[in-house]
Design a protein around this motif. Structure first.
Motif, short mmCIF file in Angstrom:
data_model
loop_
_atom_site.label_atom_id
_atom_site.label_comp_id
_atom_site.label_asym_id
_atom_site.label_seq_id
_atom_site.Cartn_x
_atom_site.Cartn_y
_atom_site.Cartn_z
N ARG A 1 31.63 24.38 58.07
CA ARG A 1 32.25 25.26 59.08
C ARG A 1 33.34 24.54 59.89
NH1 ARG A 1 28.90 29.29 63.05
NH2 ARG A 1 30.62 29.79 64.43
N THR A 2 33.08 23.27 60.21
CA THR A 2 34.08 22.52 60.99
C THR A 2 35.37 22.36 60.20
OG1 THR A 2 32.27 21.33 62.02
CG2 THR A 2 34.44 20.38 62.30
N PHE B 1 37.18 25.54 60.25
CA PHE B 1 37.78 25.74 61.58
C PHE B 1 39.09 24.96 61.71
CE2 PHE B 1 38.10 23.94 65.95
CZ PHE B 1 38.48 25.10 66.60
N ILE B 2 39.05 23.68 61.33
CA ILE B 2 40.26 22.84 61.47
C ILE B 2 41.38 23.38 60.57
CG2 ILE B 2 41.18 20.51 60.99
CD1 ILE B 2 39.66 20.73 63.64
N VAL C 1 42.79 26.52 62.14
CA VAL C 1 43.63 26.23 63.32
C VAL C 1 44.99 25.70 62.88
CG1 VAL C 1 43.89 24.71 65.33
CG2 VAL C 1 41.73 25.87 64.94
N PHE D 1 47.01 28.49 61.53
CA PHE D 1 47.39 29.33 62.67
C PHE D 1 48.58 28.73 63.43
CE2 PHE D 1 46.79 29.96 67.29
CZ PHE D 1 47.00 31.32 67.37
N VAL D 2 48.48 27.44 63.74
CA VAL D 2 49.55 26.80 64.53
C VAL D 2 50.86 26.74 63.73
CG1 VAL D 2 50.28 24.62 65.61
CG2 VAL D 2 48.00 25.52 66.04
N LEU E 1 52.36 30.15 63.71
CA LEU E 1 52.96 30.49 65.01
C LEU E 1 54.32 29.81 65.17
CD1 LEU E 1 50.34 30.36 67.92
CD2 LEU E 1 51.42 32.34 66.91
N VAL F 1 42.40 37.64 66.44
CA VAL F 1 42.59 36.33 65.80
C VAL F 1 41.95 35.23 66.66
CG1 VAL F 1 44.32 34.60 65.12
CG2 VAL F 1 44.67 36.99 64.53
N LEU G 1 38.90 32.75 65.46
CA LEU G 1 39.00 31.27 65.46
C LEU G 1 37.96 30.66 66.39
CD1 LEU G 1 42.89 30.76 65.51
CD2 LEU G 1 41.34 30.14 63.66
N TRP H 1 35.08 31.92 67.13
CA TRP H 1 33.77 32.06 66.49
C TRP H 1 33.55 30.91 65.49
CZ3 TRP H 1 32.67 33.08 61.24
CH2 TRP H 1 31.32 33.30 60.98
N LEU H 2 34.63 30.50 64.81
CA LEU H 2 34.52 29.43 63.82
C LEU H 2 34.22 28.07 64.47
CD1 LEU H 2 37.39 30.03 61.24
CD2 LEU H 2 34.95 29.91 60.75
N ALA H 3 34.69 27.90 65.72
CA ALA H 3 34.51 26.61 66.39
C ALA H 3 33.02 26.34 66.61
CB ALA H 3 35.24 26.62 67.72
N LYS I 1 34.79 26.59 74.18
CA LYS I 1 35.19 27.80 73.45
C LYS I 1 36.08 28.70 74.31
CE LYS I 1 31.93 28.41 69.71
NZ LYS I 1 31.52 29.46 68.82
N PHE J 1 39.55 27.25 74.45
CA PHE J 1 40.23 27.43 73.17
C PHE J 1 40.70 28.89 73.01
CE2 PHE J 1 40.11 28.52 68.63
CZ PHE J 1 41.06 27.62 68.17
N THR K 1 44.61 30.07 72.72
CA THR K 1 45.02 30.76 71.49
C THR K 1 45.68 32.10 71.83
OG1 THR K 1 43.13 29.75 70.41
CG2 THR K 1 44.20 31.50 69.21
N ILE L 1 50.92 26.32 72.72
CA ILE L 1 50.71 25.94 71.32
C ILE L 1 50.13 24.52 71.24
CG2 ILE L 1 51.89 25.46 69.12
CD1 ILE L 1 53.77 27.79 69.74
N VAL M 1 46.51 24.62 72.11
CA VAL M 1 45.61 25.10 71.04
C VAL M 1 45.11 23.90 70.23
CG1 VAL M 1 45.51 26.40 68.87
CG2 VAL M 1 46.67 27.39 70.83
N LEU M 2 46.04 22.99 69.90
CA LEU M 2 45.65 21.81 69.10
C LEU M 2 44.69 20.92 69.89
CD1 LEU M 2 49.10 20.92 67.49
CD2 LEU M 2 47.09 21.80 66.32
N ALA N 1 41.36 22.56 70.13
CA ALA N 1 40.71 22.46 68.82
C ALA N 1 40.13 21.06 68.66
CB ALA N 1 41.70 22.77 67.70
N SER O 1 36.98 20.77 70.52
CA SER O 1 35.90 21.42 69.79
C SER O 1 35.43 20.54 68.62
CB SER O 1 36.38 22.78 69.28
OG SER O 1 35.39 23.36 68.50
N TYR O 2 36.39 19.93 67.93
CA TYR O 2 36.07 19.11 66.75
C TYR O 2 35.26 17.87 67.14
CZ TYR O 2 36.78 16.27 62.57
OH TYR O 2 36.58 15.49 61.45
#
Lengths: 185, 260
Positions: free
Chosen positions: A3-4, A7-8, A11, A14-15, A18, B114, B118, B120-122, B136, B139, B143, B179, B182-183, B186, B189-190
């Motif tokens: 899942r991680t 997710f990465i 993201v 997505f970025v 954008l 969206v 995203l 939810w995935l975290a 979360k 994030f 986003t 933007i 967001v990184l 993320a 979260s990671y």
């Protein structure tokens, strides 16, 4: 992939998306800002203005009022199709609407006080885009023959009126530009 | 909570930068055009001062609740700034451009959808459930903000509605920062927050550096005057009023034909 990892990856996609979208539209905005009068006119697709006028004046008069006399709305669907150059002709009108939106944008930048008129021009162009969108939808669902006389004639009438207004706008402002615009439209 | 020299430096730099920005907004009279943005900047100053005082005179719990209450207020104000920028761009005649109502609804729905997907995935590694909510939530908010700003660029170009100089400056600054955020979120979260908070702190320093760059950009942009415009010639003025009336009539007729 766990899942991680998903997710990465999501993201990052997505970025990147954008940034790509922002860069694309930012470039388009910069181009619009750098537009000069001649560039805009060069982007206009040549259309047969007399044919558009014929289709438009079949349902409206010169001042834009809807005609109700016996000689109105006499054009047959095939004639309308032929005069407007079919779907290709309608697409040319749509392409010109995009340029007319830029013309309105140009005017607004040059003369911010003209905002009211430029906004109306922009809205008219967007309405024509909407009608062309309906025609595209009809073409995709195989109902173009029935929809074309209705939406095509409306688009032509709206285009005719809009270009008339634009010419009016320049009539008082800049005669050199007016002549160039008349030729291009 | 132990603060390092670097933490204090960021704190002081943030306060100084916001004070300078507020001075620019007041001295150059930009606050009249951007009341919500001015409120956002003022609230950041108040927030920094409040947190500094709570840090010294309060306890860990009071700092935690103050910090997150003010963070929620900050997010609400950031969304309000987005609204202000949309309003200044898409209400050219004082009303929302009616051709954009559909795209607005789609944009907001897609942005929330969206961002929710995203988020939810975290799956951040944390010790407390509260930390999951915080990571979360941050994030999700960054986003949404980034999507709304990119959507604003796209919509304005598609619709042919130009940005005014200062609106472009504020929007670009906040858009680019969102933007980057967001990184960073993320990354939070990671890497998660376990016993060692070093990575979390380093990423937060990156975020603060990016934000300081954004504030510096606002200070420069808002202190400059907008591009000079040409005055409408008198000969055009009367004609414009007439054309406006005619265009209103035309549009009514086009709409009437649509209903036939």
């Amino acid at each position: 992939m766990d899942r991680t990892g998903i997710f990465i990856s999501a993201v990052l996609i997505f970025v990147v998306s954008l940034i790509a979208i922002a860069a694309y539209y930012y470039r388009r905005a910069r181009k619009s800002n750098q537009n000069d009068w001649d560039n805009l006119l060069n982007r206009l697709t040549r259309v047969d203005r007399s044919s558009i006028a014929e289709v438009a004046l079949d349902v409206i008069d010169e001042s834009g009022r809807q005609r109700t006399d016996q000689g109105s709305a006499v054009l047959e669907p095939q004639q309308i199709w032929k005069l407007l150059g079919g779907m290709e002709g309608i697409e040319a009108l749509k392409a010109n609407c995009t340029v007319l939106i830029d013309l309105a944008f140009y005017l607004q930048q040059q003369y911010p006080e003209a905002l009211v008129v430029t906004e109306q021009l922009r809205l008219s162009a967007r309405e024509i885009e909407w009608q062309v969108g309906r025609l595209r939808g009809a073409a995709e669902s195989g109902k173009l023959a029935g929809a074309f006389p209705m939406y095509g004639q409306r688009a032509a009438a709206a285009y005719y009126l809009m270009t008339q207004r634009l010419l009016d706008l320049y009539q008082q402002g800049d005669h050199l530009k007016l002549t160039a615009l008349q030729k291009a439209l | 909570m132990h603060l390092t020299g670097l933490d204090l430096l960021f704190w002081a730099a943030g306060l100084g930068a916001h004070l300078m920005l507020l001075c620019v907004l007041l001295i150059r009279s930009r606050f009249k055009g951007f009341p919500i943005f001015t409120m956002f900047v003022a609230s950041n100053i108040g927030r920094t001062v409040a947190l500094y005082l709570v840090q010294f005179y309060g306890n860990k719990a009071s700092y935690f609740y103050t910090y997150w209450s003010l963070a929620i207020l900050d997010t609400v104000l950031q969304l309000s700034v987005v609204y202000e920028m949309y309003s200044l761009t898409f209400r050219p005649l004082g009303q929302w451009a009616h051709d954009l109502q559909g795209p607005f609804i789609w944009l907001v729905a897609a942005s929330i959808g969206v961002a929710a997907g995203l988020t939810w995935l975290a799956a951040p590694h944390t010790r407390l459930w509260m930390q999951v909510v915080v990571i979360k939530g941050s994030f999700f908010s960054s986003t949404c903000m980034s999507e709304l700003f990119v959507g604003m660029v796209a919509l304005s170009v598609m619709a042919g509605l130009p940005w005014k100089t200062h609106v472009a400056g504020v929007s670009q600054g906040l858009g680019v920062y969102s933007i980057i955020d967001v990184l960073i979120e993320a990354g939070h979260s990671y890497f998660g927050v376990d016993r060692n908070t070093q990575v979390y702190t380093t990423l937060s320093h990156f975020r603060m550096s990016a934000y300081l760059c954004c504030v510096a950009y606002w200070i420069v942009t808002l202190s400059k005057d907008a591009k000079e415009t040409r005055k409408l010639p008198e000969s055009l003025r009367g004609q414009l009023i007439l054309i406006q009336a005619n265009l209103n009539l035309d549009l009514k007729r086009v709409r009437a034909r649509r209903r036939l």
